[in-house]
Write a protein that holds these residues in place. Structure first.
Motif: not given
Length: 235
Positions: A164-165, A168-169, A173, A176, A179-180
């Motif tokens: 996940h981290e 995120k990079t 936006p 993400w 995805y989240e």
């Protein structure tokens, strides 16, 4: 000893005196043993293992407290341990993966297969042991011709957090947010589309279905690329 304190005079029963009650409690929990695929271990074997364990722990029983809760805690823990030791340690990682779907499906790779590095590692190091433990078809009897390794423990929780981290990079936006919503919060596509403010002019179509579908496709491609490059620590 102070005047307000009373000496506990409760007589502790022996294990032999309590065996009838213990057997009764063990029998009550037969339904918790669901690992029936082990042809070499049935609930009678499990019961005997539990009896021996209770006997070994009998000196820890506090006679001032009810016997039932103490015995039942040991029974439940032993059943969980036996299931874990005989199945859980060797089962494929998909069973605990958020991307897994019914019928061996996968949100990332479509199917649960060796394209996933976690699955590939399980297939290489633990699948043979799993097939020895569980009486299923053994492709080419691989356990007879290749060594079985047990030292690699995959921390799925840590892997998911690291993935996940990393994503995120790498994601834009809006990617993400999708995805989240889909893979972390486990929302439906319709719920994510609503949160994103997507709409649709087509009748009988979920609002934003095209946008979500396209974004999902891009996200999965980026996840695959990330995993293929081994950019996520899964140990």
């Amino acid at each position: 000893m102070s005047k307000n304190e009373k000496k506990d005079t409760t007589k502790k029963p022996t294990f032999e005196e309590s065996i009838g009650f213990i057997d009764q409690e063990i029998t009550k929990r037969r339904g918790k043993w669901n690992l029936t695929s082990l042809h070499w271990m049935d609930y009678d074997d499990v019961s005997q293992i539990i009896r021996i364990h209770i006997h070994e722990k009998w000196h820890l029983y506090d006679a001032s407290k009810p016997l039932g809760p103490w015995v039942n805690r040991i029974i439940s823990n032993q059943i969980k341990n036996l299931i874990r030791n005989n199945y859980g340690n060797f089962s494929r990682p998909c069973l605990k993966c958020e991307a897994a779907r019914p019928n061996n499906g996968c949100d990332i790779y479509n199917s649960q297969c060796a394209e996933c590095p976690l699955y590939a590692k399980w297939e290489k190091t633990k699948k043979s042991a799993y097939e020895i433990k569980i009486p299923l078809a053994l492709e080419d009897h691989s356990h007879e011709v290749s060594p079985v390794c047990f030292e690699d423990n995959i921390n799925l929780g840590k892997f998911a957090a690291n993935l996940h981290e990393e994503m995120k990079t790498k994601l834009k936006p809006n990617e993400w947010l999708v995805y989240e919503g889909l893979f972390i919060n486990n929302n439906t596509e319709e719920e994510v589309a609503k949160e994103m403010g997507f709409k649709s002019n087509e009748k009988n179509r979920t609002p934003g279905y095209k946008q979500i579908k396209n974004l999902r496709k891009k996200i999965i491609e980026k996840v695959k690329k990330c995993l293929k490059k081994d950019e996520v620590d899964y140990l």
